[in-house]
Design an enzyme around this catalytic site. Structure first.
Site, mmCIF file in Angstrom:
data_model
loop_
_atom_site.group_PDB
_atom_site.id
_atom_site.type_symbol
_atom_site.label_atom_id
_atom_site.label_comp_id
_atom_site.label_asym_id
_atom_site.label_seq_id
_atom_site.Cartn_x
_atom_site.Cartn_y
_atom_site.Cartn_z
ATOM 1 N N MET A 35 11.693 6.028 -1.697
ATOM 2 C CA MET A 35 13.073 5.941 -2.399
ATOM 3 C C MET A 35 12.992 4.770 -3.436
ATOM 4 S SD MET A 35 15.694 7.278 0.092
ATOM 5 C CE MET A 35 16.132 5.814 0.923
ATOM 6 N N GLY A 36 11.857 4.266 -3.893
ATOM 7 C CA GLY A 36 11.755 3.208 -4.791
ATOM 8 C C GLY A 36 12.005 1.696 -4.221
ATOM 9 N N HIS A 72 4.777 -0.173 1.421
ATOM 10 C CA HIS A 72 4.390 1.069 0.538
ATOM 11 C C HIS A 72 3.235 0.823 -0.021
ATOM 12 C CE1 HIS A 72 9.067 0.838 0.236
ATOM 13 N NE2 HIS A 72 8.839 2.158 0.423
ATOM 14 N N GLY A 75 5.202 5.766 7.435
ATOM 15 C CA GLY A 75 5.179 4.622 7.972
ATOM 16 C C GLY A 75 5.651 4.599 9.274
#
Length: 293
Positions: free
Chosen positions: A29-30, A36, A147
């Site tokens: 989602m940024g 990430h 994750g």
């Protein structure tokens, strides 16, 4: 390397068509961070090309949640993708993902989506599964990497893929932590320095519980709870020891794989964390849940 940013379905399809070999996807989602980056690296070690999606999905935010203040760091997000070798970033706007507005038909998370996080955030996992399903159709990956930190989400995505026959392998990736044990999260940016100290009680509780894994469920729960009660500024939503595929509390006689999970509000920020473990002789913490699909 050259990185392409696709904003529309057509741009994604054209870029995807040029990739040869196996393709993986990491969905975000940024507000990308080292967790990430590790997802991208893990994907690169298993497939030929990695596509990163950056989409702040409105369907998974309930009224009163933090969609409007969710961190938006697109330029640095793209730089992380470039540094870690992702050739394509798919960054659509909501009207690209939902061209007719909010979808009238959504994927239901079912009973597994109504407990733990689902009990605190009704409808959240329906929104998650709906957008994951759409992105899997659009990206058409061979493997998708998620994750372990979002353990319930990971379980539900695996169940959706299995139950609805999506042609993709779901690969879990170990939770990435700071040196002091704090699980990396985009929401950590909301924490003040004092909040961050309080937040360490979550990972400390999980570790204390895992250290008692060979003794049994009661000892695990007691050790974890003892850590949390010493930190009154962490407002605990739940602390559970559950079976990793049913999310049901395990009984005292249970021996085998389990998930120790916690959610708490620290300051104005709701945090979650978990630790997969094996209960019983020879047991202890494990990096990821070991599914028997």
């Amino acid at each position: 390397m050259t990185l392409r940013i696709a904003r529309t379905r057509e741009e994604l399809a054209n870029a995807r068509r040029e990739l040869t070999g196996t393709v993986g996807v990491t969905m975000t989602m940024g507000a990308l961070h080292s967790g990430h980056a590790e997802l991208i690296e893990q994907a690169r070690s298993r497939v030929d090309h990695v596509i990163v999606t950056i989409f702040l999905n409105p369907l998974q935010f309930a009224q009163g949640e933090d969609l409007s203040r969710y961190p938006r760091t697109f330029e640095s997000d793209v730089e992380i993708c470039r540094e870690h070798g992702a050739p394509i970033v798919f960054a659509p706007s909501p009207d690209v993902v939902y061209p007719e507005g909010e979808p009238g038909i959504r994927v239901s998370a079912g009973p597994l989506g109504s407990v733990l996080e689902g009990a605190s955030r009704p409808g959240h996992f329906d929104g998650v599964l709906t957008v994951v399903a759409k992105l899997l159709h659009l990206v058409r990956p061979d493997k998708a990497f998620f994750g372990q930190k979002d353990a319930q989400q990971l379980l539900l995505i695996r169940r959706m893929v299995r139950d609805l026959d999506f042609p993709v392998d779901i690969v879990p990736v170990e939770t990435v932590r700071e040196d002091d044990g704090l699980a990396l999260s985009s929401r950590n940016t909301y924490l003040s320095p004092s909040d961050r100290e309080v937040a360490l009680s979550l990972s400390a509780a999980l570790k204390a519980g895992a250290d008692m894994a060979q003794t049994g469920p009661a000892a695990i729960r007691r050790a974890a709870r003892d850590v949390l009660v010493r930190e009154p500024l962490a407002i605990v939503d739940y602390l559970v020891l559950v079976h990793p595929t049913t999310l049901e509390e395990v009984p005292e006689w249970y021996r085998g794989p389990a998930l120790l999970a916690v959610a708490a509000k620290v300051g104005t920020t709701r945090l979650i964390d978990n630790l997969p473990l094996v209960v019983g002789p020879g047991g202890g913490a494990r990096p990821v849940v070991e599914y028997a699909d």
